[in-house]
Design a protein around this motif. Structure first.
Motif, PDB file in Angstrom:
ATOM      1  N   MET A   1       0.841  -1.164   0.000  1.00 48.93           N
ATOM      2  CA  MET A   1       0.000   0.000   0.000  1.00 48.93           C
ATOM      3  C   MET A   1       0.894   1.238   0.000  1.00 48.93           C
ATOM      4  O   MET A   1       1.830   1.336   0.771  1.00 48.93           O
ATOM      5  CB  MET A   1      -0.895  -0.001   1.243  1.00 48.93           C
ATOM      6  CG  MET A   1      -1.612   1.279   1.430  1.00 48.93           C
ATOM      7  SD  MET A   1      -2.566   1.554   2.953  1.00 48.93           S
ATOM      8  CE  MET A   1      -2.519   0.095   3.867  1.00 48.93           C
ATOM      9  N   ALA A   2       0.613   2.181  -0.876  1.00 48.18           N
ATOM     10  CA  ALA A   2       1.383   3.416  -0.951  1.00 48.18           C
ATOM     11  C   ALA A   2       0.742   4.478  -0.065  1.00 48.18           C
ATOM     12  O   ALA A   2      -0.476   4.628  -0.033  1.00 48.18           O
ATOM     13  CB  ALA A   2       1.467   3.898  -2.381  1.00 48.18           C
ATOM     14  N   ARG A   3       1.580   5.180   0.635  1.00 51.14           N
ATOM     15  CA  ARG A   3       1.144   6.307   1.458  1.00 51.14           C
ATOM     16  C   ARG A   3       1.896   7.535   0.988  1.00 51.14           C
ATOM     17  O   ARG A   3       3.062   7.459   0.623  1.00 51.14           O
ATOM     18  CB  ARG A   3       1.455   6.054   2.936  1.00 51.14           C
ATOM     19  CG  ARG A   3       0.714   4.878   3.504  1.00 51.14           C
ATOM     20  CD  ARG A   3       1.036   4.695   4.964  1.00 51.14           C
ATOM     21  NE  ARG A   3       0.408   3.471   5.445  1.00 51.14           N
ATOM     22  CZ  ARG A   3       0.746   2.860   6.552  1.00 51.14           C
ATOM     23  NH1 ARG A   3       1.710   3.328   7.300  1.00 51.14           N
ATOM     24  NH2 ARG A   3       0.132   1.774   6.921  1.00 51.14           N
ATOM     25  N   SER A   4       1.223   8.679   1.007  1.00 57.01           N
ATOM     26  CA  SER A   4       1.903   9.889   0.580  1.00 57.01           C
ATOM     27  C   SER A   4       1.666  11.011   1.578  1.00 57.01           C
ATOM     28  O   SER A   4       0.706  10.982   2.359  1.00 57.01           O
ATOM     29  CB  SER A   4       1.445  10.311  -0.812  1.00 57.01           C
ATOM     30  OG  SER A   4       0.088  10.661  -0.799  1.00 57.01           O
ATOM     31  N   LYS A   5       2.564  11.989   1.553  1.00 60.40           N
ATOM     32  CA  LYS A   5       2.398  13.182   2.374  1.00 60.40           C
ATOM     33  C   LYS A   5       3.017  14.364   1.647  1.00 60.40           C
ATOM     34  O   LYS A   5       3.987  14.224   0.894  1.00 60.40           O
ATOM     35  CB  LYS A   5       2.991  13.007   3.766  1.00 60.40           C
ATOM     36  CG  LYS A   5       4.494  12.865   3.807  1.00 60.40           C
ATOM     37  CD  LYS A   5       4.972  12.710   5.240  1.00 60.40           C
ATOM     38  CE  LYS A   5       6.459  12.385   5.268  1.00 60.40           C
ATOM     39  NZ  LYS A   5       6.953  12.286   6.626  1.00 60.40           N
ATOM     40  N   LEU A   6       2.419  15.509   1.846  1.00 59.31           N
ATOM     41  CA  LEU A   6       2.929  16.760   1.323  1.00 59.31           C
ATOM     42  C   LEU A   6       3.807  17.369   2.401  1.00 59.31           C
ATOM     43  O   LEU A   6       3.381  17.497   3.550  1.00 59.31           O
ATOM     44  CB  LEU A   6       1.770  17.710   0.990  1.00 59.31           C
ATOM     45  CG  LEU A   6       2.129  19.165   0.715  1.00 59.31           C
ATOM     46  CD1 LEU A   6       2.987  19.284  -0.550  1.00 59.31           C
ATOM     47  CD2 LEU A   6       0.870  20.007   0.614  1.00 59.31           C
ATOM     48  N   GLU A   7       5.041  17.711   2.047  1.00 60.81           N
ATOM     49  CA  GLU A   7       5.941  18.393   2.963  1.00 60.81           C
ATOM     50  C   GLU A   7       6.158  19.810   2.460  1.00 60.81           C
ATOM     51  O   GLU A   7       6.653  20.010   1.351  1.00 60.81           O
ATOM     52  CB  GLU A   7       7.274  17.661   3.074  1.00 60.81           C
ATOM     53  CG  GLU A   7       7.156  16.309   3.738  1.00 60.81           C
ATOM     54  CD  GLU A   7       8.498  15.619   3.922  1.00 60.81           C
ATOM     55  OE1 GLU A   7       9.504  16.048   3.317  1.00 60.81           O
ATOM     56  OE2 GLU A   7       8.543  14.635   4.681  1.00 60.81           O
ATOM     57  N   MET A   8       5.762  20.787   3.275  1.00 57.62           N
ATOM     58  CA  MET A   8       5.963  22.200   2.948  1.00 57.62           C
ATOM     59  C   MET A   8       7.106  22.711   3.814  1.00 57.62           C
ATOM     60  O   MET A   8       7.034  22.625   5.048  1.00 57.62           O
ATOM     61  CB  MET A   8       4.681  22.995   3.208  1.00 57.62           C
ATOM     62  CG  MET A   8       3.516  22.544   2.345  1.00 57.62           C
ATOM     63  SD  MET A   8       1.961  23.394   2.734  1.00 57.62           S
ATOM     64  CE  MET A   8       1.550  22.611   4.307  1.00 57.62           C
ATOM     65  N   ILE A   9       8.143  23.211   3.180  1.00 63.70           N
ATOM     66  CA  ILE A   9       9.359  23.603   3.895  1.00 63.70           C
ATOM     67  C   ILE A   9       9.459  25.128   3.888  1.00 63.70           C
ATOM     68  O   ILE A   9       9.405  25.761   2.835  1.00 63.70           O
ATOM     69  CB  ILE A   9      10.589  22.970   3.234  1.00 63.70           C
ATOM     70  CG1 ILE A   9      10.395  21.455   3.109  1.00 63.70           C
ATOM     71  CG2 ILE A   9      11.851  23.294   4.043  1.00 63.70           C
ATOM     72  CD1 ILE A   9      11.306  20.786   2.118  1.00 63.70           C
ATOM     73  N   PHE A  10       9.605  25.683   5.084  1.00 67.13           N
ATOM     74  CA  PHE A  10       9.662  27.134   5.267  1.00 67.13           C
ATOM     75  C   PHE A  10      10.978  27.530   5.936  1.00 67.13           C
ATOM     76  O   PHE A  10      11.635  26.710   6.567  1.00 67.13           O
ATOM     77  CB  PHE A  10       8.532  27.601   6.207  1.00 67.13           C
ATOM     78  CG  PHE A  10       7.154  27.355   5.695  1.00 67.13           C
ATOM     79  CD1 PHE A  10       6.477  28.327   4.992  1.00 67.13           C
ATOM     80  CD2 PHE A  10       6.501  26.153   5.940  1.00 67.13           C
ATOM     81  CE1 PHE A  10       5.183  28.111   4.534  1.00 67.13           C
ATOM     82  CE2 PHE A  10       5.210  25.926   5.490  1.00 67.13           C
ATOM     83  CZ  PHE A  10       4.557  26.910   4.787  1.00 67.13           C
ATOM     84  N   ARG A  61       7.453  19.270  -1.378  1.00 67.37           N
ATOM     85  CA  ARG A  61       7.578  17.988  -2.067  1.00 67.37           C
ATOM     86  C   ARG A  61       6.484  17.056  -1.604  1.00 67.37           C
ATOM     87  O   ARG A  61       5.929  17.204  -0.509  1.00 67.37           O
ATOM     88  CB  ARG A  61       8.949  17.381  -1.816  1.00 67.37           C
ATOM     89  CG  ARG A  61       9.242  17.150  -0.341  1.00 67.37           C
ATOM     90  CD  ARG A  61      10.670  16.735  -0.118  1.00 67.37           C
ATOM     91  NE  ARG A  61      10.939  16.674   1.320  1.00 67.37           N
ATOM     92  CZ  ARG A  61      12.100  16.955   1.850  1.00 67.37           C
ATOM     93  NH1 ARG A  61      13.114  17.307   1.097  1.00 67.37           N
ATOM     94  NH2 ARG A  61      12.281  16.871   3.145  1.00 67.37           N
ATOM     95  N   ILE A  62       6.179  16.099  -2.461  1.00 70.27           N
ATOM     96  CA  ILE A  62       5.268  15.021  -2.090  1.00 70.27           C
ATOM     97  C   ILE A  62       6.120  13.774  -1.942  1.00 70.27           C
ATOM     98  O   ILE A  62       6.850  13.386  -2.855  1.00 70.27           O
ATOM     99  CB  ILE A  62       4.163  14.827  -3.135  1.00 70.27           C
ATOM    100  CG1 ILE A  62       3.264  16.072  -3.149  1.00 70.27           C
ATOM    101  CG2 ILE A  62       3.349  13.561  -2.828  1.00 70.27           C
ATOM    102  CD1 ILE A  62       2.165  16.044  -4.173  1.00 70.27           C
ATOM    103  N   VAL A  63       6.045  13.165  -0.770  1.00 73.80           N
ATOM    104  CA  VAL A  63       6.815  11.970  -0.462  1.00 73.80           C
ATOM    105  C   VAL A  63       5.872  10.778  -0.466  1.00 73.80           C
ATOM    106  O   VAL A  63       4.846  10.787   0.220  1.00 73.80           O
ATOM    107  CB  VAL A  63       7.506  12.095   0.914  1.00 73.80           C
ATOM    108  CG1 VAL A  63       8.258  10.831   1.258  1.00 73.80           C
ATOM    109  CG2 VAL A  63       8.420  13.310   0.939  1.00 73.80           C
ATOM    110  N   THR A  64       6.211   9.767  -1.259  1.00 77.69           N
ATOM    111  CA  THR A  64       5.401   8.556  -1.342  1.00 77.69           C
ATOM    112  C   THR A  64       6.203   7.388  -0.791  1.00 77.69           C
ATOM    113  O   THR A  64       7.357   7.193  -1.170  1.00 77.69           O
ATOM    114  CB  THR A  64       4.992   8.272  -2.804  1.00 77.69           C
ATOM    115  OG1 THR A  64       4.309   9.421  -3.308  1.00 77.69           O
ATOM    116  CG2 THR A  64       4.082   7.066  -2.892  1.00 77.69           C
ATOM    117  N   THR A  65       5.575   6.644   0.097  1.00 78.85           N
ATOM    118  CA  THR A  65       6.215   5.491   0.729  1.00 78.85           C
ATOM    119  C   THR A  65       5.391   4.253   0.428  1.00 78.85           C
ATOM    120  O   THR A  65       4.168   4.260   0.586  1.00 78.85           O
ATOM    121  CB  THR A  65       6.280   5.675   2.261  1.00 78.85           C
ATOM    122  OG1 THR A  65       6.905   6.922   2.544  1.00 78.85           O
ATOM    123  CG2 THR A  65       7.037   4.560   2.918  1.00 78.85           C
TER     124      THR A  65
END
Length: 73
Positions: A1-10, A61-65
């Motif tokens: 199963m793929a999981r994703s998250k949006l990482e916003m870097i400031f 970035r969008i990180v998919t695991t």
């Protein structure tokens, strides 16, 4: 199963980077939508880092695991 998250870097006022993550972003999320949301976070001072306001966008970035569950009894 793929999981994703949006990482916003400031960057904050001390020029230190901090990341805000959002689990399971929508599949058709655009760069323009992310940029607009990040600018709104900065403008409205919604979050801070190390006691300092977020002042600039450093990236996103969008990180998919891929996760494979093992059936271990």
């Amino acid at each position: 199963m793929a999981r994703s998250k949006l990482e916003m870097i400031f960057k904050n006022q001390l020029d230190k980077k901090t990341t805000i993550s959002v689990d399971n972003p929508k599949d058709d999320l655009t760069e323009e939508e992310v940029s607009a949301a990040m600018n709104e976070i900065i403008l409205k001072k919604i979050f801070s880092s190390s006691g300092r306001d977020l002042v600039a966008i450093a990236g996103a970035r969008i990180v998919t695991t891929n996760v494979q569950e093992l059936n271990i009894a």
